[in-house]
Design an enzyme around this catalytic site. Structure first.
Site, mmCIF file in Angstrom:
data_model
loop_
_atom_site.group_PDB
_atom_site.id
_atom_site.type_symbol
_atom_site.label_atom_id
_atom_site.label_comp_id
_atom_site.label_asym_id
_atom_site.label_seq_id
_atom_site.Cartn_x
_atom_site.Cartn_y
_atom_site.Cartn_z
ATOM 1 N N SER A 38 59.718 68.036 1.431
ATOM 2 C CA SER A 38 60.450 67.169 0.514
ATOM 3 C C SER A 38 59.530 66.822 -0.653
ATOM 4 C CB SER A 38 60.877 65.898 1.261
ATOM 5 O OG SER A 38 61.617 65.053 0.411
ATOM 6 N N LYS A 46 63.107 70.651 -0.731
ATOM 7 C CA LYS A 46 64.094 69.633 -1.119
ATOM 8 C C LYS A 46 63.462 68.849 -2.255
ATOM 9 C CE LYS A 46 65.114 65.148 0.994
ATOM 10 N NZ LYS A 46 65.630 64.486 2.199
ATOM 11 N N LYS A 89 63.772 65.617 -5.111
ATOM 12 C CA LYS A 89 64.433 64.359 -5.453
ATOM 13 C C LYS A 89 64.951 64.433 -6.887
ATOM 14 C CE LYS A 89 63.507 62.148 -1.633
ATOM 15 N NZ LYS A 89 64.574 61.642 -0.748
ATOM 16 N N ASP A 120 68.166 65.894 -3.394
ATOM 17 C CA ASP A 120 68.486 64.600 -2.786
ATOM 18 C C ASP A 120 68.509 63.531 -3.878
ATOM 19 O OD1 ASP A 120 68.844 62.388 -1.208
ATOM 20 O OD2 ASP A 120 67.037 62.658 0.006
ATOM 21 N N GLU A 177 72.341 66.030 -1.494
ATOM 22 C CA GLU A 177 72.263 64.923 -0.531
ATOM 23 C C GLU A 177 72.560 63.584 -1.201
ATOM 24 O OE1 GLU A 177 68.630 65.259 1.670
ATOM 25 O OE2 GLU A 177 68.849 63.314 2.629
ATOM 26 N N ASP A 183 73.315 61.225 4.043
ATOM 27 C CA ASP A 183 72.106 60.669 4.662
ATOM 28 C C ASP A 183 72.334 59.173 4.879
ATOM 29 O OD1 ASP A 183 69.625 59.477 5.141
ATOM 30 O OD2 ASP A 183 68.553 60.464 3.529
ATOM 31 N N LYS A 207 68.782 61.315 10.817
ATOM 32 C CA LYS A 207 67.482 60.654 10.930
ATOM 33 C C LYS A 207 67.577 59.731 12.133
ATOM 34 C CE LYS A 207 66.244 60.590 6.031
ATOM 35 N NZ LYS A 207 66.114 59.777 4.804
ATOM 36 N N GLY A 257 63.387 63.273 7.389
ATOM 37 C CA GLY A 257 62.211 62.425 7.577
ATOM 38 C C GLY A 257 62.289 61.174 6.724
HETATM 39 O O1 OSB Z 1 66.219 60.349 1.553
HETATM 40 O O2 OSB Z 1 65.270 61.768 2.799
HETATM 41 C C1 OSB Z 1 65.216 60.749 2.121
HETATM 42 C C2 OSB Z 1 61.591 59.546 2.009
HETATM 43 C C3 OSB Z 1 61.796 58.204 1.879
HETATM 44 C C4 OSB Z 1 63.065 57.722 1.819
HETATM 45 C C5 OSB Z 1 64.161 58.571 1.862
HETATM 46 C C6 OSB Z 1 63.963 59.923 2.013
HETATM 47 C C7 OSB Z 1 62.657 60.417 2.052
HETATM 48 C C8 OSB Z 1 62.309 61.815 2.163
HETATM 49 C C9 OSB Z 1 61.076 62.109 2.973
HETATM 50 O O3 OSB Z 1 62.894 62.687 1.570
HETATM 51 C C10 OSB Z 1 61.089 63.389 3.679
HETATM 52 C C11 OSB Z 1 60.029 63.478 4.739
HETATM 53 O O4 OSB Z 1 59.743 62.518 5.474
HETATM 54 O O5 OSB Z 1 59.446 64.554 4.883
HETATM 55 MG MG MG Z 2 67.882 61.637 1.836
#
Ligand code: OSB
Ligand code: MG
Length: 383
Positions: free
Chosen positions: A142, A167, A169, A194, A219, A244, A274, A302
């Site tokens: 991510s 992935k 952001k 995401d 996402e 999510d 999660k 995660g």
């Molecule tokens: O939306 O998946 C998410 C981290 C903090 C808060 C939200 C998210 C995330 C990640 C982390 O994308 C992914 C990881 O832990 O590898």
């Molecule tokens: Mg997410």
């Protein structure tokens, strides 16, 4: 199972690289860890993967989690043992605090600690305990960067290490351009975005600009507590929508499947599971199985978890019903400068192979609890 004590620690973890999402940048995280001891001498540990504030969703911040555990969840567990002489099974544990609305992240750490104890008692890896048959599977990375160049640099590192799924952001103003740059750089990679609920009913149509990029999924583009409007915009997007933030339970997953099916687009629904967001591994497994029964793809997300939380999630990835690679680590390896486990969780060529052993199959480094942790609450659990 009978408990003797439950302790709550807060451990200060420092990220090796800042992680940016639509809702902010994190550098340091204070993490609650629940440590449970039993009358037969076992110790179980559960991490709550908190973020610094409730910007991702409610009840994900340390003050909220600590209050829920101290005031309600842990006393409910202790009361249960007093009343019937033992905690019983993990389903009994869940029943002891089922009356508490919400507090999913808080509850999940107690459940995780008990799974840890049950797996130790059975002398098995959690994966076996949960009926998982896979020993090896691809994992993804991510990327929470702030500029296109920053994201490309992090992606290059990840792809160089062999990861085959990225992935990234996104948020309004930082979406189609960054996704296009990644797709151009890596035409064959599994790529997903995401938004962490950064779009609204006025701004979301820009996401149609992602439809030509062959993305695995988009996402949580809309509001953190919404399922219905996501199902509506999914009708107008070719790329599957993945939920999510808004999935808290099996019921939520069932509601989503109902809506996407009613719209005739069930093949365009994906669920990010999660475990801490859905109150623990038991509910997570129920969601994975229900989605699998309806052909809805799942993957394990995660929360910038420590090596302990990641190791437990990797055990869950053994389930054959999981379709897509989960979040593993930042491109550079472990998320934190000093982690709570002794050895890093490596995934050569983007493939994680379960190590074998007992429970999470990794060794906790208890010196981190002493050096970076503070015990903020403790209780004896009587007969
Ligand atoms: O939306 O998946 C998410 C981290 C903090 C808060 C939200 C998210 C995330 C990640 C982390 O994308 C992914 C990881 O832990 O590898
Ligand atoms: Mg997410």
């Amino acid at each position: 199972m009978r408990l003797t004590s439950i302790d709550l620690y807060l451990i200060k973890l420092t990220l090796r690289a800042p992680f940016t999402t639509s809702f902010g940048t994190y550098r340091e995280l204070s993490r609650p860890f629940v440590v449970v001891r039993t009358t037969d001498g076992l110790t179980g540990v559960g991490e709550v993967p908190t973020l610094s504030d409730p910007a991702y969703k409610s009840e994900v911040d340390p003050p909220s989690v600590v209050t829920s555990l101290k005031e309600f969840v842990l006393p409910a567990v202790a009361r249960r043992q007093k009343e019937i002489g033992s905690i019983g099974t993990i389903d009994d544990l869940r029943a002891s605090y089922a009356w508490i609305k919400g507090a999913n992240f808080a509850k999940s750490a107690v459940e995780a600690a008990l799974w840890d104890i049950e797996a130790q008692r059975a002398g098995q890896p959690l994966a076996t305990f949960w009926g998982g048959g896979r020993t090896s599977f691809p994992v993804g990375v991510s990327i929470g960067g702030t500029t296109v160049d920053d994201v490309l640099a992090r992606a290059e590192k990840a792809v160089g290490l062999g990861y085959s799924r990225l992935k990234v952001k996104i948020w309004p103003g930082f979406d189609v351009e960054v996704a296009t740059a990644l797709r151009n750089a890596y035409p064959d990679i599994m790529l997903q975005v995401d938004a962490n609920s950064a779009y609204d009913l006025t701004t979301w149509p820009v996401l149609k600009g992602l439809d030509g990029l062959d993305l695995l999924l988009i996402e949580q583009p809309l509001f953190d507590d919404d399922i219905v409007l996501h199902s509506e915009i999914s009708k107008e997007l070719k790329t599957p929508v993945c939920l999510d933030e808004s999935i808290h339970s099996l019921r939520d997953a069932q509601a989503a499947m109902h809506l996407w099916r009613a719209n005739g687009i069930l093949e365009r629904l994906i669920v990010n599971v999660k475990p801490p967001r859905v109150s623990g591994f038991s509910e997570a497994i129920e969601i994975i199985d229900a989605c699998s029964d309806h052909g809805v793809k799942t993957w394990i997300g995660g929360m910038l978890d420590s090596g302990w939380g990641k190791a437990m999630n990797l055990q869950l990835n053994a389930l054959e019903a999981i379709d897509l690679p989960g979040d593993h680590f930042s491109p550079g390896g472990a998320y934190f400068e000093r982690d709570v486990i002794a050895d890093p969780l490596l995934a050569p060529d983007g493939i994680y192979t379960l190590p074998g052993g007992v429970s999470a199959c990794v060794e906790l480094d208890w010196s981190v609890f002493d050096d970076l942790g503070e015990r903020v609450f403790g209780m004896q659990v009587g007969e």
